[in-house]
Design a protein around this motif. Sequence first.
Motif, mmCIF file in Angstrom:
data_model
loop_
_atom_site.group_PDB
_atom_site.id
_atom_site.type_symbol
_atom_site.label_atom_id
_atom_site.label_comp_id
_atom_site.label_asym_id
_atom_site.label_seq_id
_atom_site.Cartn_x
_atom_site.Cartn_y
_atom_site.Cartn_z
ATOM 1 N N GLU A 258 35.097 32.979 32.104
ATOM 2 C CA GLU A 258 36.411 33.550 32.400
ATOM 3 C C GLU A 258 36.329 34.694 33.402
ATOM 4 O OE1 GLU A 258 35.206 33.054 29.389
ATOM 5 O OE2 GLU A 258 36.594 31.722 28.305
ATOM 6 N N ASN A 259 35.137 35.233 33.623
ATOM 7 C CA ASN A 259 34.961 36.330 34.581
ATOM 8 C C ASN A 259 34.711 35.744 35.960
ATOM 9 O OD1 ASN A 259 34.504 38.698 35.940
ATOM 10 N ND2 ASN A 259 32.566 39.162 34.934
ATOM 11 N N GLN A 260 35.778 35.599 36.738
ATOM 12 C CA GLN A 260 35.687 34.966 38.051
ATOM 13 C C GLN A 260 35.681 36.012 39.167
ATOM 14 O OE1 GLN A 260 35.298 31.545 38.984
ATOM 15 N NE2 GLN A 260 34.526 31.674 36.885
ATOM 16 N N SER A 261 34.723 36.920 39.073
ATOM 17 C CA SER A 261 34.518 37.925 40.106
ATOM 18 C C SER A 261 33.118 37.753 40.689
ATOM 19 C CB SER A 261 34.653 39.335 39.524
ATOM 20 O OG SER A 261 33.601 39.587 38.596
ATOM 21 N N ILE A 262 32.846 38.474 41.763
ATOM 22 C CA ILE A 262 31.493 38.455 42.332
ATOM 23 C C ILE A 262 30.493 38.925 41.286
ATOM 24 C CG2 ILE A 262 30.002 39.605 44.009
ATOM 25 C CD1 ILE A 262 32.346 39.506 45.969
ATOM 26 N N ARG A 263 30.843 39.951 40.543
ATOM 27 C CA ARG A 263 29.942 40.459 39.499
ATOM 28 C C ARG A 263 29.678 39.386 38.442
ATOM 29 N NH1 ARG A 263 31.024 43.157 34.501
ATOM 30 N NH2 ARG A 263 29.248 44.421 33.797
ATOM 31 N N GLY A 264 30.717 38.659 38.044
ATOM 32 C CA GLY A 264 30.541 37.611 37.046
ATOM 33 C C GLY A 264 29.676 36.480 37.556
ATOM 34 N N ILE A 279 23.063 46.012 41.854
ATOM 35 C CA ILE A 279 22.877 44.596 42.165
ATOM 36 C C ILE A 279 24.119 44.007 42.813
ATOM 37 C CG2 ILE A 279 22.484 42.305 41.173
ATOM 38 C CD1 ILE A 279 20.779 43.621 39.033
ATOM 39 N N TRP A 280 25.299 44.230 42.207
ATOM 40 C CA TRP A 280 26.491 43.531 42.688
ATOM 41 C C TRP A 280 27.342 44.332 43.663
ATOM 42 C CZ3 TRP A 280 31.675 44.850 41.867
ATOM 43 C CH2 TRP A 280 31.918 45.852 40.944
ATOM 44 N N ILE A 281 27.303 45.652 43.592
ATOM 45 C CA ILE A 281 28.172 46.452 44.463
ATOM 46 C C ILE A 281 27.832 46.291 45.953
ATOM 47 C CG2 ILE A 281 28.773 48.825 45.094
ATOM 48 C CD1 ILE A 281 28.929 49.508 42.159
ATOM 49 N N PRO A 282 26.546 46.272 46.375
ATOM 50 C CA PRO A 282 26.273 46.056 47.808
ATOM 51 C C PRO A 282 26.818 44.727 48.325
ATOM 52 C CG PRO A 282 24.333 46.939 46.718
ATOM 53 C CD PRO A 282 25.311 46.597 45.631
ATOM 54 N N ILE A 283 26.724 43.680 47.512
ATOM 55 C CA ILE A 283 27.260 42.385 47.929
ATOM 56 C C ILE A 283 28.776 42.447 48.027
ATOM 57 C CG2 ILE A 283 27.468 39.956 47.280
ATOM 58 C CD1 ILE A 283 24.728 40.179 45.973
ATOM 59 N N ALA A 284 29.404 43.071 47.023
ATOM 60 C CA ALA A 284 30.857 43.219 47.053
ATOM 61 C C ALA A 284 31.298 44.059 48.249
ATOM 62 C CB ALA A 284 31.336 43.857 45.752
ATOM 63 N N LEU A 314 40.388 39.586 48.090
ATOM 64 C CA LEU A 314 39.284 40.556 48.001
ATOM 65 C C LEU A 314 39.406 41.387 46.735
ATOM 66 C CD1 LEU A 314 36.882 42.178 49.185
ATOM 67 C CD2 LEU A 314 38.589 43.585 50.363
ATOM 68 N N MET A 315 40.603 41.843 46.432
ATOM 69 C CA MET A 315 40.826 42.652 45.233
ATOM 70 C C MET A 315 40.329 41.937 43.987
ATOM 71 S SD MET A 315 44.520 43.803 43.642
ATOM 72 C CE MET A 315 44.914 42.092 43.211
ATOM 73 N N VAL A 316 40.641 40.652 43.880
ATOM 74 C CA VAL A 316 40.245 39.895 42.692
ATOM 75 C C VAL A 316 38.741 39.647 42.677
ATOM 76 C CG1 VAL A 316 40.688 37.815 41.366
ATOM 77 C CG2 VAL A 316 42.534 38.843 42.678
ATOM 78 N N LEU A 317 38.164 39.444 43.854
ATOM 79 C CA LEU A 317 36.724 39.190 43.928
ATOM 80 C C LEU A 317 35.896 40.401 43.523
ATOM 81 C CD1 LEU A 317 36.489 37.149 47.258
ATOM 82 C CD2 LEU A 317 35.761 36.342 45.005
ATOM 83 N N VAL A 318 36.307 41.607 43.896
ATOM 84 C CA VAL A 318 35.466 42.791 43.686
ATOM 85 C C VAL A 318 35.806 43.544 42.412
ATOM 86 C CG1 VAL A 318 35.076 43.056 46.158
ATOM 87 C CG2 VAL A 318 36.961 44.305 45.077
ATOM 88 N N THR A 319 36.801 43.079 41.663
ATOM 89 C CA THR A 319 37.076 43.689 40.367
ATOM 90 C C THR A 319 35.892 43.410 39.429
ATOM 91 O OG1 THR A 319 39.442 43.372 40.671
ATOM 92 C CG2 THR A 319 38.682 43.719 38.426
ATOM 93 N N PRO A 320 35.422 44.408 38.672
ATOM 94 C CA PRO A 320 34.247 44.171 37.808
ATOM 95 C C PRO A 320 34.431 43.015 36.825
ATOM 96 C CG PRO A 320 34.663 46.512 38.000
ATOM 97 C CD PRO A 320 35.819 45.826 38.656
#
Length: 455
Positions: A258-264, A279-284, A314-320
């Motif tokens: 259900e977590n459909q973000s870059i972090r997920g 790990i995930w913030i530089p990619i985001a 972008l907003m939805v992708l980078v949300t934790p």
Amino acid sequence: MAKVALPVSPVERKLPAPTWWTILAGALLLVVFAGYTVWAGVWTTAGVYLEDFRSYVATGKAVRAGTPLYEQGISHLPTIGGTFKYTPFAAGLFVPLTAIPKLLLPLFALLVNLFSLLAVIWICLGSLGHARDNGRIAATAALTALALPLQPVLMNFTAGQVNLILLLLVLADLTGRNRWWTGAGVGLAAAIKLTPAIFVAYLLLTRRFKAAAVSVATFAATVLAGFIALPRDSAAFWAANIADPSRITGDSDATAPENQSIRGALARILDIPDVSGPIWIPIAAAVAAAAFWIALRAHRNNQELLAVSVIGALMVLVTPWTWTHYWVWFIPFFAMAATAAHNARTWYPAAALTATYLLLFPWQVGTGRKDIPLVGLVVLPENYAPPAQAAAHALYVVLGLALLLLAGIRPTWLSPPNPQKVTTTTKATTTTGVRGQAPGGGVGVRPPQKGETPG
């Protein structure tokens, strides 16, 4: 005398509006709406229909009763962890829900989401240059009927979520004409769910400083209102780590499908439930830099709907933590792609749109708690092959990134430039002026001063 052409406004495109098409579009919307009532009945029987909406009503009652909203073990709301997830200002907005008779609450939630979806489609078509005519009305009805079954949209209706309202606030605010209150919609959306604050950065990037200031001022006013009305809850909310995803999910496991973000997506690929920021913030951040560049270029090319939609994705992708129902930002892309397919002279755009639509369709892939249907390829359960699960569980992230890529390399495929309508005026010109300068040239002509003769 010379004729001068001055740009006035975008040319209004006309959509086909024969009577049979208008009737068919309306009938399609009614059929889909009737199908949704059957779907809602299944969830109502299981006792889980409008769960999030019921939590909003409970929050409104808690505000009236003076019950704490954000204290673990003390707050007893029907949410994960028993605490409220949005801002104190949002809690205040839910108080009027307590005045609606209980039997009418489901109808109210349904109509608000349906109106929001219709308005979003209408605004998208208008932003693409379509005139306010019967063709646009019919297209709005047809596209709304097709958009409602998309898994993110359907789950907003089923849970009674606010994401469609937030989408409407942002689109209505940023894709219309610039007014003195432009930016207020962004401020209100951010005041409810925080994440739309990313659009303030977009306004600053596009040098709309006044609109950015209006957004910030609106947001600040809602924070102040929260402290005045709910001082204890406001202090608790703003003092907490509001960026901690466990505040939303109740734990730090980011691997859930259900977590459909870059972090997920990274958490599942690396099999790290609590994937850390380094790990995930530089990619985001890299994705954000590319998305802002794409949006800036679209804005400069007068493709405002595309620019705003890119920032929304972008907003939805980078949300934790991104629940699948956050992805209502697929809707503007759906409207753009449908318009492009209608205008295209080949079958490729329609084929691509159909394939994407089928990926987002709420196919039943199993059963969830209380035997409710588990829908959407994105939540494929464990009884499927691991490769299929891995691909499905990254579906919305991959689609979101693909849309950003398409907007970057082929923006006109989604949003063709809108030609400008011009008017011709007659303007008197003088045949004299700067020596060697032809009439109508780029150098300004100084009028003769007192005591001078032309020549």
